[in-house]
Design a protein around this motif. Structure first.
Motif, PDB file in Angstrom:
ATOM      1  N   ARG A  69       0.845  -1.209   0.000  1.00 44.79           N
ATOM      2  CA  ARG A  69       0.000   0.000   0.000  1.00 44.79           C
ATOM      3  C   ARG A  69       0.871   1.247   0.000  1.00 44.79           C
ATOM      4  NH1 ARG A  69      -4.527   1.984  -1.151  1.00 44.79           N
ATOM      5  NH2 ARG A  69      -5.792   3.087   0.359  1.00 44.79           N
ATOM      6  N   GLU A 126      -6.888   4.715  -5.445  1.00 49.51           N
ATOM      7  CA  GLU A 126      -6.124   4.179  -4.313  1.00 49.51           C
ATOM      8  C   GLU A 126      -6.736   4.556  -2.966  1.00 49.51           C
ATOM      9  OE1 GLU A 126      -3.776   2.123  -4.023  1.00 49.51           O
ATOM     10  OE2 GLU A 126      -2.740   1.980  -5.945  1.00 49.51           O
ATOM     11  N   GLY A 131      -9.179   1.514  -0.888  1.00 49.77           N
ATOM     12  CA  GLY A 131      -8.355   1.047  -1.995  1.00 49.77           C
ATOM     13  C   GLY A 131      -8.962  -0.122  -2.740  1.00 49.77           C
TER      14      GLY A 131
END
Length: 231
Positions: A69, A126, A131
């Motif tokens: 991430r 995102e 996300g």
């Protein structure tokens, strides 16, 4: 049941990876005056980050981790910063450069504008609802607060053929193409169209994007008119 099984598969990786590749290529092909540092340094860093992210989820986005991430957000941030610097340099060139380089700068403006659309689309993708992995794998009650309200999120009480594709009926979730469209319409109309920002960060991002797109458009039009007038 079919829509839930489809959701568990995760979003396909290829469309988002190709979107990033296009953004990298657009920056690498900019005129030298708009590049920050050596031409290939930033694109090379972006490629390394992209490869690392693709390795984690090569076909479908089913696995999430803090480092993945962080790498994804760093990649988007790097593209955004590089393009923002290119935008500032472009504005300076448009104002100070003579008509002999007008065509080159107008093409570069198109590259910066398109990269702007891509990078904000990636940012929306995102950030919204945790996300891409979270959107397709977490139950809706466990999803983080939404940053955007799509038409599908409120179509469940319309005619049957429309409500069939709504979030409530079909378990629809937005994918990369939906966020790119949001970004494109925001850059073209200089405001939200069919998808509304809900969170403060979404409003800030959309505001910055629409403002930068407006500035590019105004200066490009002025440069184009000036070039025609000089002929």
């Amino acid at each position: 049941m079919a829509s839930q099984n489809k959701a568990r598969r995760g979003e396909a990786r290829l469309p988002s990876a190709l979107t990033v590749v296009v953004a990298i290529a657009l920056y690498a092909l900019l005129p030298e005056q708009l590049i920050l540092g050596p031409r290939l340094v930033i694109p090379a860093l972006e490629v390394v980050l992209l490869i690392a992210i693709v390795i984690v989820n090569p076909r479908r986005m089913t696995r999430d981790s803090p480092w993945e991430r962080a790498a994804a957000l760093t990649l988007v941030g790097l593209i955004a910063v590089a393009n923002a610097v290119a935008l500032v340099l472009l504005l300076r060139q448009l104002v100070t450069t003579g008509e002999d380089r007008a065509v080159e700068l107008l093409i570069a403006a198109g590259q910066v504008w398109l990269t702007n659309v891509i990078v904000y689309g990636l940012a929306f993708w995102e950030l919204d609802r945790g996300g891409p992995v979270a959107r397709t794998h977490l139950p809706r009650r466990e999803l983080p607060q939404a940053d955007f309200r799509f038409p599908q999120d409120e179509d469940h009480d319309t005619v049957e053929e429309v409500q069939a594709g709504s979030s409530k009926v079909s378990d629809w979730v937005p994918a990369i193409i939906d966020y790119l469209y949001v970004s494109l319409s925001n850059s073209s109309a200089f405001s939200p169209t069919d998808t509304m920002p809900l969170s403060s960060r979404a409003k800030i991002l959309m505001g910055i994007e629409s403002t930068s797109a407006l500035v590019i458009s105004v200066l490009v039009i002025a440069k184009g008119v000036g070039s025609l007038g000089g002929q």
